[in-house]
Design a protein around this motif. Structure first.
Motif: not given
Ligand SMILES: [Fe+2]
Ligand SMILES: [Fe+2]
Length: 242
Positions: A75-76, A45, A205, A15, A164
């Motif tokens: 996901n980002h 991320d 995450h 992250d 993640h």
């Molecule tokens: Fe995430």
């Protein structure tokens, strides 16, 4: 390269959320980590929106690391619809982006995928009913299969699974119960518990989760989201000896 006890020192952080107005946000940190670890693992991320500019900023900082850097997207990193481009930029800076193929460093295997969501236990989404629900569950199963295939190719006695999303609910403690199913999937845990060589799992995450948990078989799982590490260690990364 490995420390005196024959173990590999693995620094892990998730992250990073690099933004396009950041100026060398991780340069100093990666230099510091190069002095205390043998490998740097990034748990997704990496960018805030998956923008080209964000990936380029991080790529510059990755170049300042003098130890191997590997990891997965989050996901980002998919938000702008160009995860391939993000991978390419990070790869050009020397980062090994895990997704389809495992990697070995100094006798330790690394298998990694982003993973997906879907929940745990009674809260797990089942592949039942509408096609879109089945497709959603299939995405988690695909990630789990990719992880399994990588783990199967490894011939090392010790390996680390890099994700993640979380494979267990234990490291999500501290997050609102209503969002647990969006933070990971139990389906990611099945391949991990199938291979004896997996010694640790790292994921990100869950910014407000818990640092440490275990799989059903007892494999340690670490949530290395930088906010969680900061709270636990006073610095934004963890160092594991594998
Ligand atoms: Fe995430
Ligand atoms: Fe994140």
């Amino acid at each position: 390269m490995a420390s005196e006890n024959g173990k590999l020192r693995v620094a892990a952080i998730g992250d990073l959320h690099v933004m396009e107005d950041s100026v060398a946000p991780y340069r100093e940190l990666f230099t510091e980590i190069s002095g205390v670890a043998d490998v740097l693992v990034l748990c997704g991320d990496l960018t805030n929106f998956g923008k080209t500019k964000e990936a380029e900023i991080l790529a510059e900082d990755i170049r300042s690391s003098s130890i191997p850097v590997l990891g997965v997207l989050g996901n980002h990193d998919y938000e702008c619809g160009q995860p391939g481009k993000v991978c390419e930029i990070l790869h050009s800076a020397g980062m090994i982006v895990l997704d389809e193929q495992a990697h070995e460093i100094e006798g330790v295997g690394f298998a990694g995928v982003k993973g997906f969501l879907g929940g745990f236990g009674r809260g797990e989404l089942a592949p039942f009913g509408e096609p879109i629900v089945k497709a959603f569950v299939d995405e988690a199963l695909n990630e789990s299969r990719k992880l399994e295939n990588q783990l199967r190719t490894l011939r090392t006695e010790r390996s680390v699974a890099v994700l993640h999303y979380s494979p267990i609910a234990g490291t999500l403690e501290g997050e609102p119960p209503a969002i647990l199913q969006y933070l990971g999937s139990q389906r990611l845990c099945e391949p991990i518990d199938r291979f004896d060589h997996v010694k640790a799992v790292v994921h990100g995450h869950a910014h407000h989760g818990t640092y440490e948990g275990r799989t059903m078989r007892g494999i340690p799982v670490y949530n290395v989201a930088r906010f969680v590490c900061r709270e636990k260690f006073g610095r934004p990364y963890a160092v594991l000896e594998i």
